[in-house]
Design a protein around this motif. Structure first.
Motif, PDB file in Angstrom:
ATOM      1  N   SER A 268      -3.402 -14.012  -6.341  1.00 22.90           N
ATOM      2  CA  SER A 268      -4.501 -14.979  -6.304  1.00 22.90           C
ATOM      3  C   SER A 268      -5.470 -14.637  -5.174  1.00 22.90           C
ATOM      4  O   SER A 268      -5.292 -13.629  -4.478  1.00 22.90           O
ATOM      5  CB  SER A 268      -3.968 -16.412  -6.189  1.00 22.90           C
ATOM      6  OG  SER A 268      -3.371 -16.614  -4.938  1.00 22.90           O
ATOM      7  N   ILE A 269      -6.467 -15.481  -5.033  1.00 22.85           N
ATOM      8  CA  ILE A 269      -7.564 -15.186  -4.084  1.00 22.85           C
ATOM      9  C   ILE A 269      -7.836 -16.398  -3.191  1.00 22.85           C
ATOM     10  O   ILE A 269      -7.742 -17.542  -3.661  1.00 22.85           O
ATOM     11  CB  ILE A 269      -8.856 -14.804  -4.861  1.00 22.85           C
ATOM     12  CG1 ILE A 269      -8.609 -13.534  -5.696  1.00 22.85           C
ATOM     13  CG2 ILE A 269     -10.035 -14.597  -3.901  1.00 22.85           C
ATOM     14  CD1 ILE A 269      -9.791 -13.060  -6.502  1.00 22.85           C
ATOM     15  N   ASP A 270      -8.183 -16.173  -1.957  1.00 25.93           N
ATOM     16  CA  ASP A 270      -8.600 -17.119  -0.908  1.00 25.93           C
ATOM     17  C   ASP A 270      -7.850 -16.861   0.398  1.00 25.93           C
ATOM     18  O   ASP A 270      -8.450 -16.818   1.454  1.00 25.93           O
ATOM     19  CB  ASP A 270      -8.401 -18.610  -1.272  1.00 25.93           C
ATOM     20  CG  ASP A 270      -9.577 -19.202  -2.047  1.00 25.93           C
ATOM     21  OD1 ASP A 270     -10.582 -18.479  -2.233  1.00 25.93           O
ATOM     22  OD2 ASP A 270      -9.491 -20.358  -2.492  1.00 25.93           O
ATOM     23  N   ALA A 271      -6.491 -16.763   0.322  1.00 19.67           N
ATOM     24  CA  ALA A 271      -5.665 -16.611   1.535  1.00 19.67           C
ATOM     25  C   ALA A 271      -5.710 -17.866   2.410  1.00 19.67           C
ATOM     26  O   ALA A 271      -5.867 -17.778   3.629  1.00 19.67           O
ATOM     27  CB  ALA A 271      -6.040 -15.361   2.329  1.00 19.67           C
ATOM     28  N   VAL A 272      -5.560 -19.030   1.783  1.00 20.84           N
ATOM     29  CA  VAL A 272      -5.448 -20.291   2.543  1.00 20.84           C
ATOM     30  C   VAL A 272      -3.988 -20.456   2.996  1.00 20.84           C
ATOM     31  O   VAL A 272      -3.092 -19.770   2.499  1.00 20.84           O
ATOM     32  CB  VAL A 272      -5.901 -21.515   1.708  1.00 20.84           C
ATOM     33  CG1 VAL A 272      -7.378 -21.430   1.378  1.00 20.84           C
ATOM     34  CG2 VAL A 272      -5.071 -21.670   0.439  1.00 20.84           C
ATOM     35  N   ARG A 273      -3.761 -21.379   3.896  1.00 22.17           N
ATOM     36  CA  ARG A 273      -2.421 -21.569   4.464  1.00 22.17           C
ATOM     37  C   ARG A 273      -1.369 -21.854   3.384  1.00 22.17           C
ATOM     38  O   ARG A 273      -0.249 -21.364   3.456  1.00 22.17           O
ATOM     39  CB  ARG A 273      -2.436 -22.706   5.488  1.00 22.17           C
ATOM     40  CG  ARG A 273      -3.236 -22.375   6.726  1.00 22.17           C
ATOM     41  CD  ARG A 273      -3.289 -23.561   7.668  1.00 22.17           C
ATOM     42  NE  ARG A 273      -1.971 -23.832   8.215  1.00 22.17           N
ATOM     43  CZ  ARG A 273      -1.535 -23.358   9.379  1.00 22.17           C
ATOM     44  NH1 ARG A 273      -2.327 -22.620  10.114  1.00 22.17           N
ATOM     45  NH2 ARG A 273      -0.335 -23.630   9.803  1.00 22.17           N
ATOM     46  N   GLY A 274      -1.738 -22.652   2.384  1.00 24.06           N
ATOM     47  CA  GLY A 274      -0.808 -22.979   1.302  1.00 24.06           C
ATOM     48  C   GLY A 274      -0.305 -21.713   0.607  1.00 24.06           C
ATOM     49  O   GLY A 274       0.850 -21.643   0.173  1.00 24.06           O
ATOM     50  N   ALA A 275      -1.162 -20.692   0.516  1.00 27.05           N
ATOM     51  CA  ALA A 275      -0.781 -19.428  -0.112  1.00 27.05           C
ATOM     52  C   ALA A 275       0.191 -18.675   0.787  1.00 27.05           C
ATOM     53  O   ALA A 275       1.150 -18.055   0.301  1.00 27.05           O
ATOM     54  CB  ALA A 275      -2.016 -18.587  -0.381  1.00 27.05           C
ATOM     55  N   PHE A 276      -0.032 -18.731   2.095  1.00 23.81           N
ATOM     56  CA  PHE A 276       0.891 -18.071   3.029  1.00 23.81           C
ATOM     57  C   PHE A 276       2.270 -18.715   2.936  1.00 23.81           C
ATOM     58  O   PHE A 276       3.285 -18.035   2.923  1.00 23.81           O
ATOM     59  CB  PHE A 276       0.351 -18.124   4.459  1.00 23.81           C
ATOM     60  CG  PHE A 276      -0.638 -17.023   4.725  1.00 23.81           C
ATOM     61  CD1 PHE A 276      -0.229 -15.829   5.296  1.00 23.81           C
ATOM     62  CD2 PHE A 276      -1.971 -17.166   4.355  1.00 23.81           C
ATOM     63  CE1 PHE A 276      -1.119 -14.799   5.500  1.00 23.81           C
ATOM     64  CE2 PHE A 276      -2.865 -16.140   4.558  1.00 23.81           C
ATOM     65  CZ  PHE A 276      -2.453 -14.952   5.135  1.00 23.81           C
TER      66      PHE A 276
END
Ligand code: GYE
Length: 336
Positions: A268-276
């Motif tokens: 996916s795309i963005d690299a927000v904290r939720g993704a980490f």
């Protein structure tokens, strides 16, 4: 006779010294470009951050990315002393247009706008132009003639799509069947992430379905549920145009009884904290960064534009790619 000669020499020397003394300060700036213009009047006319009144027609609060973007725009205004008039259009173009018209009526110095979709902006941008108020496109592009906006500050979404395609190739060396969660239909990031991905994706990978999840977690979950119902375990991977849709899809996959990140690989795309956090939990394989912290750069450009300084037509943001192996280490340092 001798005495008068000495006097003459003294007078000449004194005159020269006086001339050098006076001439030096005026002569030096004449050669320096900065000071060449008569500093006082032009400099004083220039605005500073404290004089700047900015209208920001934010598009919504649809994702973690957007929340971080809003915080950046609001915090930077506070820190710099810029007067910010902020509105939230709840993902509706008509609301963004209304906000722009209201900023024009209020006579702001400059308007920032992330166009929810690329089309349909000419009339209102022309109205701003007629009122002498420059438009700065922030985050998302609009398909309008270049004379209708001052500059565009935002990411290279095609490049993000290409990066995502490369990552999918690495995850599926043998190929596979994948589904795609597209962003808001007609938005610049959705259009470009769609095409960029297809530029780099290997031919042994087949996109069996592609639907919009409107960049939200709820829609991402809903559409993934439908994909799973239709294709079940046939799906080898998911490409989501943003992390929020991927996070919604992760829930759907778990509820369906499969393991996100293992049974179904996810890019996916963005690299927000939720993704980490999802990478730390082993549920997401890769996130491609899209930087939302555009506030400081936005006001820098706004001030330049208002003061008539030259700015590039596009200021791209610098971005990276992140993987699960060091997600736990990086997570605490992420600002969004
Ligand atoms: O990726 C998504 C958001 O326009 C880049 O909009 C932005 C996108 C971002 O809703 O999460």
């Amino acid at each position: 006779m001798k005495g008068s000669k000495v006097l003459l020499v003294v007078v000449i020397l004194a005159t020269l010294a006086a001339l050098v003394g006076c001439a030096a300060p005026t002569a030096a700036p004449a050669t320096s470009e900065e000071a060449a213009a008569p500093a006082a009047p032009a400099e004083q006319a220039k605005k500073t951050y404290k004089d700047l009144v900015v209208g920001y027609a934010q598009l919504g609060a649809e994702s973690e990315w957007r929340t971080a973007n809003t915080a950046s725009v609001q915090q930077a205004a506070e820190e710099l002393g810029v007067t910010l008039k902020f509105s939230d259009a709840q993902q509706k173009q008509e609301n963004q247009i209304k906000a722009i018209r209201s900023f024009i009526a209020q006579g702001v110095d400059v308007i920032g706008v992330p166009p929810v979709v690329t089309t349909g902006w000419e009339t209102v941008f022309q109205e701003a132009k007629d009122a002498g108020i420059p438009i700065i496109l922030v985050d998302r592009r609009a398909d309008v003639p270049e004379d209708l906006y001052a500059t565009y500050l935002g990411s290279d979404f095609v490049e993000e799509g290409r990066k995502a395609g490369n990552e999918m190739n690495k995850l599926l060396p043998e190929g596979g069947k994948i589904v795609e969660l597209v962003g808001t239909v007609g938005s610049a990031p959705a259009t470009d992430r769609f095409s960029g991905f297809r530029e780099t994706m290997n031919p042994n990978i087949e996109i069996i379905d592609s639907q919009s999840g409107d960049f939200t977690r709820a829609k991402g979950k809903e559409v993934m549920e439908a994909f799973l119902k239709k294709y079940g375990a046939e799906i080898t991977a998911l490409y989501a145009h943003n992390d929020d849709m991927a996070l919604g899809a992760i829930q759907a996959i778990e509820e369906f009884g499969l393991k996100p990140g293992t049974d179904i690989k996810i890019v996916s795309i963005d690299a927000v904290r939720g993704a980490f956090q999802a990478m730390v939990d082993g549920k997401l394989n890769v996130t491609v960064e899209c930087n939302p912290l555009l506030g400081p750069q936005f006001y820098d450009l706004a001030l330049k534009v208002v003061n008539g300084e030259e700015v590039p037509k596009w200021v791209p943001s610098e971005e990276s790619v992140y993987y699960p192996d060091n997600a736990a280490e990086i997570l605490p340092t992420r600002q969004y």
